[in-house]
Design a protein around this motif. Sequence first.
Motif, PDB file in Angstrom:
ATOM      1  N   PHE A  43       0.834  -1.202   0.000  1.00 52.58           N
ATOM      2  CA  PHE A  43       0.000   0.000   0.000  1.00 52.58           C
ATOM      3  C   PHE A  43       0.870   1.255   0.000  1.00 52.58           C
ATOM      4  O   PHE A  43       1.898   1.303   0.681  1.00 52.58           O
ATOM      5  N   PHE A  70       0.941   5.741  -1.618  1.00 53.19           N
ATOM      6  CA  PHE A  70       0.340   6.826  -2.406  1.00 53.19           C
ATOM      7  C   PHE A  70       1.156   7.088  -3.671  1.00 53.19           C
ATOM      8  O   PHE A  70       2.354   6.791  -3.716  1.00 53.19           O
ATOM      9  N   ASP A  71       0.508   7.645  -4.658  1.00 49.13           N
ATOM     10  CA  ASP A  71       1.233   8.087  -5.849  1.00 49.13           C
ATOM     11  C   ASP A  71       2.315   9.087  -5.429  1.00 49.13           C
ATOM     12  O   ASP A  71       2.119   9.874  -4.493  1.00 49.13           O
ATOM     13  N   THR A 113       3.218   7.006 -10.519  1.00 49.91           N
ATOM     14  CA  THR A 113       2.124   6.353  -9.792  1.00 49.91           C
ATOM     15  C   THR A 113       2.734   5.411  -8.759  1.00 49.91           C
ATOM     16  O   THR A 113       3.917   5.056  -8.841  1.00 49.91           O
ATOM     17  N   PHE A 114       1.904   4.983  -7.797  1.00 51.79           N
ATOM     18  CA  PHE A 114       2.436   4.078  -6.773  1.00 51.79           C
ATOM     19  C   PHE A 114       2.899   2.762  -7.409  1.00 51.79           C
ATOM     20  O   PHE A 114       3.928   2.201  -7.024  1.00 51.79           O
ATOM     21  N   ARG A 115       2.155   2.298  -8.399  1.00 48.82           N
ATOM     22  CA  ARG A 115       2.562   1.063  -9.097  1.00 48.82           C
ATOM     23  C   ARG A 115       3.943   1.243  -9.750  1.00 48.82           C
ATOM     24  O   ARG A 115       4.802   0.374  -9.650  1.00 48.82           O
ATOM     25  N   GLU A 116       4.157   2.380 -10.378  1.00 50.93           N
ATOM     26  CA  GLU A 116       5.468   2.648 -10.995  1.00 50.93           C
ATOM     27  C   GLU A 116       6.582   2.691  -9.951  1.00 50.93           C
ATOM     28  O   GLU A 116       7.681   2.177 -10.169  1.00 50.93           O
ATOM     29  N   ILE A 127      -0.643  -4.776  -5.469  1.00 55.70           N
ATOM     30  CA  ILE A 127      -0.177  -3.391  -5.266  1.00 55.70           C
ATOM     31  C   ILE A 127      -1.389  -2.468  -5.215  1.00 55.70           C
ATOM     32  O   ILE A 127      -2.167  -2.405  -6.167  1.00 55.70           O
ATOM     33  N   ASN A 128      -1.556  -1.803  -4.096  1.00 56.04           N
ATOM     34  CA  ASN A 128      -2.739  -0.964  -3.885  1.00 56.04           C
ATOM     35  C   ASN A 128      -2.370   0.493  -3.728  1.00 56.04           C
ATOM     36  O   ASN A 128      -1.682   0.867  -2.770  1.00 56.04           O
ATOM     37  N   LYS A 129      -2.857   1.302  -4.637  1.00 59.73           N
ATOM     38  CA  LYS A 129      -2.667   2.748  -4.495  1.00 59.73           C
ATOM     39  C   LYS A 129      -3.681   3.266  -3.477  1.00 59.73           C
ATOM     40  O   LYS A 129      -4.881   2.998  -3.598  1.00 59.73           O
ATOM     41  N   ASN A 176      -5.994   6.020  -1.769  1.00 65.60           N
ATOM     42  CA  ASN A 176      -6.655   7.293  -2.052  1.00 65.60           C
ATOM     43  C   ASN A 176      -7.182   7.933  -0.774  1.00 65.60           C
ATOM     44  O   ASN A 176      -7.389   9.131  -0.717  1.00 65.60           O
TER      45      ASN A 176
END
Length: 325
Positions: free
Chosen positions: A115, A117-118, A123-126, A150-152, A154
């Motif tokens: 978990f 944040f961007d 992005t958080f995934r990146e 993978i969880n961004k 919000n």
Amino acid sequence: MHGKIAVPPPMPSVSASPASPRIKFWGTRGSIPVPSPETLRYGGNTTCVELRADGEIIVLDAGSGIRPLGVALDREFQGRPIKLSLLITHAHWDHIQGFPFFKAAYDSKNEIRIFGFDGAGATFREIMTEPMRSPFFPITMRDLSATMDINKLNEMKFSLGKLDIHAAFVNHPGVCVGYRIFTSSGSIAFLPDHEPYEFFLHVARGKQLSPAEAKEIAADQHTALVQFLRGSDILILDIQYTDQEYETHIGWGHGSVSSAVALALEAQVQTLLLFHHDPSHDDQMVDRMVESARELAMQSGSHLEIAGAQEGSEILLEAKKVAAA
Ligand SMILES: [Zn+2]
Ligand SMILES: [Zn+2]
């Protein structure tokens, strides 16, 4: 007695049963790993803290300390599936660099939820996947055997099992958060990278605000952070610099001894742990910083407990509650 300098006693190191609610420090260093005979007690690995509480395994950041955590989990679970949640504060290397070497990610029985944040421009995934790509690393995130999720984030409030978790944006270059985790054995606040707002007006300067407007924004942000931390049982806080060092590092995104003690006192936390030790500080230097933090707390007449976070140390949350009663 004021003015007496002594080597602070080490943090309690206990061997807990796996079910005991506890925190374990696997990496306490900021910026870059510094293994050396001079950093043996406080540790050379970068940020990684494990929390066990209410049936959850929470890992806070994935600095180089996550590698020994992976080895320890492997030994403990002996082939049984491992389910854990990894909370990332931000994308700086010292908070993610250990992940490719986390053993738990290489076993198909395991489930890892990540978990965060961007970030600024990513992005958080990146943030999590790019460092594990050619030419930087031979194995991609997708090639890892464990079930990876993978969880961004919000929301600033969410739960993991029975744990309520609050997040707050803090004062650090790029996007960085702190987490506060509410367990049935007390709450733990984790702010590994944070510079006090009251001295940091660079953001405001970039937005061309007047000094008065900047001061007001800084004061508002500080008040919100105090509210976020208020009454925490344990505060793990960025205290990278001495007050003197801070003078030449304003705007670098890290805290100092006196500002950290002041924040802990204002937020009425029970225990303050100095964290994100500077790579240039040996064990004796961190001892001196702990001692001067204790002096400041004592001078204010507070019962705030203060220690330096030590790699390999554990804090039993129940035991802490008994001790505080
Ligand atoms: Zn850091
Ligand atoms: Zn950072």
